[in-house]
Scaffold this active site. Structure first.
Site, PDB file in Angstrom:
ATOM      1  N   ALA B  32       0.866  -1.059   0.139  1.00 23.30           N
ATOM      2  CA  ALA B  32      -0.159   0.030   0.053  1.00 23.30           C
ATOM      3  C   ALA B  32       0.868   1.218  -0.281  1.00 23.30           C
ATOM      4  O   ALA B  32       0.335   2.038  -0.599  1.00 23.30           O
ATOM      5  CB  ALA B  32      -0.784  -0.052   1.146  1.00 23.30           C
ATOM      6  N   LYS B  83       2.491 -17.554  -0.169  1.00 25.74           N
ATOM      7  CA  LYS B  83       3.698 -16.509  -0.388  1.00 25.74           C
ATOM      8  C   LYS B  83       4.056 -15.890   1.100  1.00 25.74           C
ATOM      9  O   LYS B  83       5.249 -15.518   1.393  1.00 25.74           O
ATOM     10  CB  LYS B  83       3.489 -15.407  -1.345  1.00 25.74           C
ATOM     11  CG  LYS B  83       2.271 -14.315  -1.343  1.00 25.74           C
ATOM     12  CD  LYS B  83       2.905 -12.992  -0.644  1.00 25.74           C
ATOM     13  CE  LYS B  83       1.954 -12.079  -0.396  1.00 25.74           C
ATOM     14  NZ  LYS B  83       0.696 -12.110   0.256  1.00 25.74           N
ATOM     15  N   ASP B 136       3.501 -11.737  -6.471  1.00 23.14           N
ATOM     16  CA  ASP B 136       3.383 -11.234  -5.035  1.00 23.14           C
ATOM     17  C   ASP B 136       4.503 -11.871  -4.101  1.00 23.14           C
ATOM     18  O   ASP B 136       4.879 -11.159  -3.020  1.00 23.14           O
ATOM     19  CB  ASP B 136       1.902 -11.723  -4.502  1.00 23.14           C
ATOM     20  CG  ASP B 136       1.454 -10.782  -3.430  1.00 23.14           C
ATOM     21  OD1 ASP B 136       2.019  -9.964  -3.080  1.00 23.14           O
ATOM     22  OD2 ASP B 136       0.262 -11.247  -3.150  1.00 23.14           O
ATOM     23  N   THR B 140       6.843  -9.578  -1.588  1.00 16.06           N
ATOM     24  CA  THR B 140       6.684  -9.862  -0.153  1.00 16.06           C
ATOM     25  C   THR B 140       8.027 -10.383   0.492  1.00 16.06           C
ATOM     26  O   THR B 140       8.414 -10.304   1.637  1.00 16.06           O
ATOM     27  CB  THR B 140       5.700 -11.191   0.145  1.00 16.06           C
ATOM     28  OG1 THR B 140       4.441 -10.560  -0.441  1.00 16.06           O
ATOM     29  CG2 THR B 140       5.424 -11.316   1.410  1.00 16.06           C
ATOM     30  N   ARG B 147       5.423  -7.375   6.241  1.00 18.50           N
ATOM     31  CA  ARG B 147       5.438  -7.793   7.593  1.00 18.50           C
ATOM     32  C   ARG B 147       5.768  -9.006   7.773  1.00 18.50           C
ATOM     33  O   ARG B 147       6.396  -9.336   8.793  1.00 18.50           O
ATOM     34  CB  ARG B 147       3.787  -7.500   8.207  1.00 18.50           C
ATOM     35  CG  ARG B 147       3.327  -6.140   8.045  1.00 18.50           C
ATOM     36  CD  ARG B 147       1.970  -5.974   8.562  1.00 18.50           C
ATOM     37  NE  ARG B 147       1.024  -6.762   7.812  1.00 18.50           N
ATOM     38  CZ  ARG B 147       0.497  -6.202   6.574  1.00 18.50           C
ATOM     39  NH1 ARG B 147       0.815  -4.910   6.316  1.00 18.50           N
ATOM     40  NH2 ARG B 147      -0.399  -6.887   6.140  1.00 18.50           N
TER      41      ARG B 147
END
Lengths: 223, 223
Positions: B32, B83, B136, B140, B147
């Site tokens: 984001a 993932k 993704d 990531t 996170r």
């Protein structure tokens, strides 16, 4: 991939040295700086003749340098070649500040270009999505040791290929591979927009910024 | 994937809200922080009913936020879930200094786990190797905004999951997903060694160092 013959390394060697059949290709995500420091490095020993692939595996497999066999030599060569072109584009995106979302999208679409070309040439999809394809693509796009990525970074700063080549004491393979692969893709009508963009940046003066903007705004409704 | 039901988000929503059929999932490499800054972000709008996927596409597709449709919703959910587990392992490898060769190998083998689970569940391989899977996974595993990767980094520094959770004000989905996915893999006998290692680190006290050493030294002669 050689520009006029469309042969990869094993094909060139077998054409030039006909007495030496069954060339074995050792490839994968293996920056020498890390492998020589003893960090875990997983590569592929590839030859249609599994016995020869295994012989090379037995020579090199040691400690953290781990060698896996694969009989799809062509698939290994395709991945190892095209990934250098995608890494040039990744260096450009990195330097232009596109962020990790954009870089991941570029690499995913780059992987699709490897798979499309590879399918046409007769490689196996397990190979493209294995160590010598996806694995090598990731390392080459992200590592500070990657020469091809470094070429992309310098192109994005406004340097020409000639300027970069005179000051680089190692070869960035992607700048050679792109000529053969782009030519083959055009001839066989394979959709490879990232390869095309890198070619036009390197040899036709297209600006890296315009090229990446075009890539990210391509019309495509379904994935 | 929910622990006992083995349902993904769309399945849970459709079970709990039976009047609302055809949930659409929007997923892909889309931190984001970057998307809100206007950086190029390519995501997938997924629903078995293409009309509904297209309706969501039309709402969100704007400027550099680019939405592609896909009818393989299950494949999209599988990629988006697994993932996060692989990213925890990537954070561990990063913090332990394994280098880009090792990280690329880990991500390639992680991608193979996504594909194995996905095939069993009925997803499509084009989806796993597309934006919502491979794309993704890349973001990531590499992004500082991730996170799940941050959880891996802290595990490698010796913190426990309980310590990490009390000081994190956002949810790292991988720590939940790993319970359901590891349970399903065990039940269905699907080979997912990275998922298994992350589970044992999080819940059975396995040391991150030992776990990664075991992963990198697994016996496997063919790729």
């Amino acid at each position: 991939m050689e520009e006029k013959t469309f042969l990869f390394v094993s094909g060139i060697l077998e054409a030039e040295l006909p007495a030496h059949k069954d060339v074995v290709i050792l490839s994968g995500p293996s920056h020498a700086e890390e492998a020589s420091a003893g960090l875990p490095t997983l590569v592929v020993s590839a030859c249609p003749d599994l016995k020869k692939a295994t012989a090379v595996q037995e020579i090199f497999h040691q400690g953290n340098f781990r060698v896996y066999t694969n009989t799809d030599r062509l698939g290994v060569e395709i991945g190892g070649s095209v990934k250098n072109i995608i890494a040039i584009a990744a260096g450009i995106c990195f330097e232009l500040g596109y962020g990790s979302n954009g870089l991941a999208a570029l690499m995913t679409r780059g992987m699709a270009e490897i798979a499309r070309l590879g399918k046409k040439l007769g490689g196996k999809s397990e190979t493209f999505y294995g160590l010598a394809g996806m694995g090598d693509l990731i390392t080459t796009c992200f590592s500070e040791h990657s020469r091809n990525r470094a070429v992309g970074v310098r192109l994005a700063r406004g340097e020409s290929l000639a300027q970069i080549e005179t000051s680089m004491n190692m070869v960035a393979e992607g700048t050679y591979a792109v000529r053969g692969i782009r030519g083959y893709a055009k001839k066989e009508n394979i959709d490879m927009p990232i390869t095309e963009a890198v070619y036009r940046i390197l040899f036709e003066g297209l600006s890296p910024k315009q090229a990446t903007q075009e890539l990210f705004s391509r019309q495509a409704r379904g994935e």
